[in-house]
Every structure is written in C-alpha cells, then in structure tokens.
Design an enzyme around this catalytic site. Structure first.
Site, mmCIF file in Angstrom:
data_model
loop_
_atom_site.group_PDB
_atom_site.id
_atom_site.type_symbol
_atom_site.label_atom_id
_atom_site.label_comp_id
_atom_site.label_asym_id
_atom_site.label_seq_id
_atom_site.Cartn_x
_atom_site.Cartn_y
_atom_site.Cartn_z
ATOM 1 N N SER A 192 0.806 -1.223 0.000
ATOM 2 C CA SER A 192 0.000 0.000 0.000
ATOM 3 C C SER A 192 0.840 1.274 0.000
ATOM 4 O O SER A 192 0.320 2.355 -0.278
ATOM 5 C CB SER A 192 -0.951 0.018 1.207
ATOM 6 O OG SER A 192 -0.229 0.167 2.409
ATOM 7 N N LYS A 212 0.068 4.680 6.642
ATOM 8 C CA LYS A 212 -0.524 5.516 5.594
ATOM 9 C C LYS A 212 -0.079 6.969 5.770
ATOM 10 O O LYS A 212 0.377 7.368 6.836
ATOM 11 C CB LYS A 212 -2.063 5.466 5.658
ATOM 12 C CG LYS A 212 -2.688 4.097 5.437
ATOM 13 C CD LYS A 212 -2.614 3.655 4.000
ATOM 14 C CE LYS A 212 -3.389 2.354 3.776
ATOM 15 N NZ LYS A 212 -2.773 1.210 4.473
#
Length: 205
Positions: A128, A165
């Site tokens: 990710s 993230k």
C-alpha cells in the site's frame, strides 16, 4: 540478539549495557522498569535472575546497582550513540505499544537513525505504500507519538489493526492515504495515532 535469550531478556540486557556505557554505573531497578515499560519490580527481578542464571550478568545482593556484565559483546552495540530498538509483532488496542508480549526481537541502531530512544520497528506486509518507497518486507522505524501533521507517514490503529498511511485531517473527517494509485484512501472520523515513520531498514538478499 543472543540465541538463548528471548526478545524480552535481550532488551533488558541491552538496556543495562547501554546504561553502563553512558553513565559508567549500572541502572537501578526503577531505571529498568521505566525504560522497558515494566510496571512491577518483581518482574524486573525475575528477568535479572534469568540473566544471571544464563551467565550474562553477576549481581551483589548486598549492594544496590550492583550489576556486572559478564559476556563480551560487539563494539557496535556498546557505542554511546546506539539505542536498542524493539521489533514489534501484533499491536493491540488498549495495550501499551511496547508491552513485552508484543516484542519479537531487538535491534541495536544508531541513535540518529532511530530518531528517538523509545523508537520501535514494524515489519511491512503489503504494497500500500510502494510509491513512497516502502516495500513489502521492509522494516519501518517509528517514533511514538499520538498526534500527526498533514502529510506525515504514520502508524495508525484501526479496529485493532495497525496500518501505515499518509495522514490528512479535514474539518469533518480524517483520510489515511496509501501511496499506491490502485488503492483508495481510508476515510474515518476517529483514529489512534501510534507514531510517525522516521526511517526504514531494508535487507537485500
């Protein structure tokens, strides 16, 4: 890490070594409790007993701060600018980040690379964040903090699962944005920030 020591014992031993190198004398039981997150002095005594039984330290029960390191160790881990950084496994909501049951291993790293004495490491699983240069299998170095600025790469806890993230806060929501154009941002209204990513370690096979 010494092969016959658990990560928890290795962390205590490395802390004692580091404290002696910096200060010239051994840490107290209270020092060890504070540095390792152990709340009970009896638990520290138990770890010290195990280290003594294995021949890593020697203690004089008649004196306080009487801990002597018996085993040689590489000059790298003795350097004054080195810190012991724990590699964490699963992070669980409601549990201290550096709880001993979370620690899988301990790595000596330069203090400048670690960014903070209480830094921890996480093993990356997934892709990710590949467009930020964070690859599957990398080790992230994380500085514990519970706040973040927009654009920081953070370790956040969502429903008992840690995720890495980009962090962005808006008036009515928070976005956790992957660095992968094939993935969508996570939109939430509340999130627990565990720390900010300050470094990365990659092993080339």
């Amino acid at each position: 890490m010494q092969p016959d020591l658990s990560p928890q014992l290795a962390m205590v031993l490395n802390y004692i070594r580091h404290f002696i190198d910096i200060n010239g004398y051994p840490p107290s039981i209270r020092d060890i409790c504070k540095a390792t997150g152990l709340r009970s002095s009896s638990t520290v005594y138990n770890y010290l007993n195990k280290l003594e039984e294995k021949g890593y330290i020697r203690r004089d029960p008649s004196r306080s701060r009487a801990i002597e390191i018996l085993t040689p160790y590489p000059a790298l881990t003795r350097a004054k600018n080195m810190v012991s950084v724990p590699l964490l496994g699963k992070i669980t909501a409601g549990q201290p980040i550096l709880a001993f049951e979370n620690i899988e291993d301990v790595f000596p790293l330069p203090a400048d690379l670690a960014g903070a004495e209480n830094a921890f490491m996480l093993h990356v699983s997934g892709d990710s964040m590949i467009e930020a240069g964070i690859l599957d299998g990398d080790y992230l170095i994380v500085r514990p903090q519970d706040t973040a600025e927009n654009g920081d790469i953070v370790v956040a806890l969502l429903e008992d699962e840690a995720t890495v993230k980009y962090f962005y806060r808006y008036p009515d929501h928070i976005e956790l944005v992957p660095a992968n154009s094939s993935m969508q941002p996570l939109i939430v209204h509340k999130v627990t920030i565990l720390g900010k990513v300050v470094g990365l370690y990659r092993h080339f096979s």
